[in-house]
Design an enzyme around this catalytic site. Structure first.
Site: not given
Ligand code: HPA
Length: 270
Positions: A27, A57, A79, A81-82, A109, A207-208, A231, A243
């Site tokens: 990402s 993406h 992903h 989740y998609e 990320a 998440m990947s 973050n 995001h």
């Molecule tokens: N949590 C899950 N996935 C993420 C995060 C997060 O804080 N930041 C970037 N991808």
């Protein structure tokens, strides 16, 4: 059922074959493929290839040379989740294997759990926690790719990680190291979940990556991974997660991230 061989044949027929390295851009990190000169192939040009849906993406691969290495970059991954099946989520490592790659270099990320991390840090992944509640290798094993019960010790190659840290030092980048925990998302974690992940030993959360690495190691590709800490994870900072923040941080670390990846590829011995 996804026909990996057919997808790989279509890619070979476009003149893309035998990359030394397959590089997956997470990402907000896809800019590397945009600024790279090379042969571009859009995912939609390959019949049967899944297409990513998430902001930040693209959906293309770029075949290029960096130093003496042939590199196939993927801008946009798939992903869970998609709504993709796990078999679709692992399309890139499976294709990497079928095209003859040696190294699967993953980036993502991630939220920082380790209190020593701050947004913008880069973390070489030392190991992972698969907390997605499933595994991409469930189902009949395809012996063409690897064994029924693949080993996951040193999934992230320690020698390559050492090399990555050295490259970071040369460039004045203080590369962090740590364990990446993968949850399905797409909701970010609750502060209680982050507390749990910390107790479990996670340094970063995303998440990947994990299903891809399981598939890559199943077929004996070498793996190296870098997380961009975009973050602080939920509850680590007071701020709500977005995001937008993820994309803003990747925008800020582009320069360092790009330099690290390029120099690593140029100087690594495979
Ligand atoms: N949590 C899950 N996935 C993420 C995060 C997060 O804080 N930041 C970037 N991808």
């Amino acid at each position: 059922m996804i026909d990996y061989k057919n997808l790989a044949e279509q890619i070979k027929n476009k003149g893309i074959n035998n990359p030394d390295i397959v590089l997956v851009l997470g990402s907000g990190l896809g800019f590397l493929a945009d600024k790279t000169e090379g042969q571009t192939l859009n995912y939609h040009e390959i019949k049967g290839f899944p297409r990513p849906t998430v902001e930040g993406h693209g959906g293309k691969m770029v075949f290029t040379k960096i130093g003496d290495k042939k590199v196939l970059m993927f801008q946009g991954r798939f992903h869970y989740y998609e709504g993709y099946s796990m078999k679709e989520v692992i399309v890139i490592p499976r294709i990497a294997k079928l095209l003859g790659a040696k190294l699967y270099l993953v980036t993502n990320a991630a939220g920082g759990i380790n209190p020593n991390f701050k947004p913008g840090d880069l973390m070489a992944i030392t190991d992972h926690l698969n907390l997605m509640g499933t595994n991409p290798l469930i189902g009949k094993n395809d012996e063409i790719f690897g064994p029924r019960f693949p080993d996951m010790t040193d999934a992230y190659n320690p020698e390559l990680r050492k090399k990555m840290i050295e490259v970071g030092k040369d460039l004045g980048i203080d590369l962090k190291t740590g364990i990446y925990a993968a949850l399905t998302g797409p909701s970010y974690e609750t502060p209680a979940e982050i507390k749990m992940l910390k107790t479990l030993g996670a340094d970063a959360v995303g998440m990947s990556t994990v299903p891809e690495v399981i598939a890559a190691r199943h077929s004996n590709l070498m793996v190296a991974g870098i997380s961009c800490i975009t973050n602080l994870a939920a509850g680590v900072s007071e701020n709500p997660l977005s995001h937008q923040e993820v994309l803003e941080t990747t925008e800020k670390v582009k320069y360092h991230f790009g330099k690290l990846i390029i120099k690593f590829i140029e100087t690594v011995v495979l």
